[in-house]
Design a protein around this motif. Structure first.
Motif, PDB file in Angstrom:
ATOM      1  N   UNK A 220       0.819  -1.219   0.000  1.00  0.00           N
ATOM      2  CA  UNK A 220       0.000   0.000   0.000  1.00  0.00           C
ATOM      3  C   UNK A 220       0.851   1.266   0.000  1.00  0.00           C
ATOM      4  N   UNK A 221       2.174   1.136  -0.045  1.00  0.00           N
ATOM      5  CA  UNK A 221       3.011   2.317  -0.188  1.00  0.00           C
ATOM      6  C   UNK A 221       3.826   2.672   1.031  1.00  0.00           C
ATOM      7  N   UNK A 222       4.316   3.901   1.003  1.00  0.00           N
ATOM      8  CA  UNK A 222       5.174   4.445   2.047  1.00  0.00           C
ATOM      9  C   UNK A 222       4.713   5.865   2.365  1.00  0.00           C
ATOM     10  N   UNK A 223       4.867   6.299   3.611  1.00  0.00           N
ATOM     11  CA  UNK A 223       4.465   7.669   3.937  1.00  0.00           C
ATOM     12  C   UNK A 223       5.407   8.727   3.367  1.00  0.00           C
ATOM     13  N   UNK A 224       6.639   8.340   3.014  1.00  0.00           N
ATOM     14  CA  UNK A 224       7.579   9.308   2.456  1.00  0.00           C
ATOM     15  C   UNK A 224       8.020   8.850   1.074  1.00  0.00           C
ATOM     16  N   UNK A 225       7.951   9.729   0.085  1.00  0.00           N
ATOM     17  CA  UNK A 225       8.326   9.324  -1.273  1.00  0.00           C
ATOM     18  C   UNK A 225       9.822   9.077  -1.429  1.00  0.00           C
ATOM     19  N   UNK A 226      10.639   9.744  -0.642  1.00  0.00           N
ATOM     20  CA  UNK A 226      12.084   9.591  -0.726  1.00  0.00           C
ATOM     21  C   UNK A 226      12.607   8.924   0.548  1.00  0.00           C
ATOM     22  N   UNK A 227      13.647   8.101   0.427  1.00  0.00           N
ATOM     23  CA  UNK A 227      14.247   7.492   1.621  1.00  0.00           C
ATOM     24  C   UNK A 227      14.727   8.552   2.606  1.00  0.00           C
ATOM     25  N   UNK A 228      14.689   8.213   3.870  1.00  0.00           N
ATOM     26  CA  UNK A 228      15.146   9.102   4.950  1.00  0.00           C
ATOM     27  C   UNK A 228      16.047   8.304   5.877  1.00  0.00           C
TER      28      UNK A 228
ATOM     29  N   UNK B 221       4.712  10.535  12.809  1.00  0.00           N
ATOM     30  CA  UNK B 221       3.480  10.612  12.021  1.00  0.00           C
ATOM     31  C   UNK B 221       2.748   9.289  12.197  1.00  0.00           C
ATOM     32  N   UNK B 222       1.457   9.368  12.522  1.00  0.00           N
ATOM     33  CA  UNK B 222       0.646   8.153  12.666  1.00  0.00           C
ATOM     34  C   UNK B 222       0.158   7.714  11.293  1.00  0.00           C
ATOM     35  N   UNK B 223       0.107   6.396  11.099  1.00  0.00           N
ATOM     36  CA  UNK B 223      -0.402   5.841   9.848  1.00  0.00           C
ATOM     37  C   UNK B 223      -1.425   4.761  10.156  1.00  0.00           C
ATOM     38  N   UNK B 224      -2.367   4.574   9.238  1.00  0.00           N
ATOM     39  CA  UNK B 224      -3.391   3.559   9.388  1.00  0.00           C
ATOM     40  C   UNK B 224      -3.842   3.130   7.992  1.00  0.00           C
ATOM     41  N   UNK B 225      -4.687   2.134   7.943  1.00  0.00           N
ATOM     42  CA  UNK B 225      -5.302   1.710   6.684  1.00  0.00           C
ATOM     43  C   UNK B 225      -6.747   2.186   6.670  1.00  0.00           C
TER      44      UNK B 225
ATOM     45  N   UNK C 292      -3.148   5.572   4.993  1.00  0.00           N
ATOM     46  CA  UNK C 292      -3.547   6.939   5.310  1.00  0.00           C
ATOM     47  C   UNK C 292      -2.589   7.484   6.352  1.00  0.00           C
ATOM     48  N   UNK C 293      -2.033   8.652   6.067  1.00  0.00           N
ATOM     49  CA  UNK C 293      -1.104   9.311   6.963  1.00  0.00           C
ATOM     50  C   UNK C 293      -1.907  10.349   7.733  1.00  0.00           C
ATOM     51  N   UNK C 294      -1.970  10.171   9.045  1.00  0.00           N
ATOM     52  CA  UNK C 294      -2.857  10.989   9.870  1.00  0.00           C
ATOM     53  C   UNK C 294      -2.215  12.292  10.358  1.00  0.00           C
ATOM     54  N   UNK C 295      -0.899  12.414  10.245  1.00  0.00           N
ATOM     55  CA  UNK C 295      -0.196  13.604  10.712  1.00  0.00           C
ATOM     56  C   UNK C 295       0.766  14.073   9.624  1.00  0.00           C
ATOM     57  N   UNK C 296       1.149  15.348   9.649  1.00  0.00           N
ATOM     58  CA  UNK C 296       2.167  15.815   8.700  1.00  0.00           C
ATOM     59  C   UNK C 296       3.488  15.059   8.932  1.00  0.00           C
ATOM     60  N   UNK C 297       4.194  14.766   7.860  1.00  0.00           N
ATOM     61  CA  UNK C 297       5.496  14.108   7.974  1.00  0.00           C
ATOM     62  C   UNK C 297       6.489  15.151   8.492  1.00  0.00           C
TER      63      UNK C 297
END
Length: 155
Positions: free
Chosen positions: A94-102, A137-141, A147-152
């Motif tokens: 379902x993806x990643x919350x950040x498009x680029x590695x950190x 950042x909180x994440x859920x499905x 779904x990313x619930x907070x700003x990264x």
């Protein structure tokens, strides 16, 4: 101050001034046997293939208490190398919350079906080992989507 008290004070200060900071992880809410193996190696490899070119290797796996939200953290090398977290709905990507590695990513299960992604980064004169910037950042499905619930957070 007596010598023993001075030694205790110095040891305490040294322990508290260590490199970086991470909140303690909560106790496990279920076992891998209860949840199954998570995403298969070929599914993870297909997701890794979509990342920027690097020698990615899996460094950590986890899941939410309800076993639905799964994640795999991959790294491209040494302790402060770029990382990426890949999320799965069961075994489906379902993806990643950040498009680029950190750098310095940690994932912590939270509640029954969510997780918290903790990001750390170096600030000012921080040593490479010891980032002092930290945020989550909180994440859920939701309906099969990440779904990313907070700003990264981050620089």
């Amino acid at each position: 101050m007596s010598i023993p008290r001075l030694v205790v004070a110095l040891v305490t200060v040294a322990a508290l001034s260590g490199c970086g900071w991470s909140p303690p992880a909560p106790p496990p809410t279920s076992t891998a046997a209860e949840c199954g193996p998570g995403p298969a190696a070929d599914v993870v490899a297909a997701e890794i293939a979509m990342l920027p070119p690097a020698e990615w290797e899996e460094t950590e796996r986890g899941h939410s208490a309800d076993c639905r939200l799964n994640w795999v953290v991959v790294s491209s090398g040494h302790f402060d190398a770029p990382q990426q977290v890949l999320f799965f709905d069961g075994t489906e990507p379902v993806g990643s919350p950040t498009p680029e590695p950190r750098r310095f990513i940690t994932v912590i299960p939270q509640g029954r079906s969510d997780a918290v992604v903790q990001y750390q980064w170096r600030q000012g004169q921080d040593e490479p080992c010891c980032p002092t910037g930290i945020g989550t950042a909180r994440v859920t499905l939701e309906e099969g989507r990440l779904t990313i619930l907070d700003p990264i957070p981050g620089p």
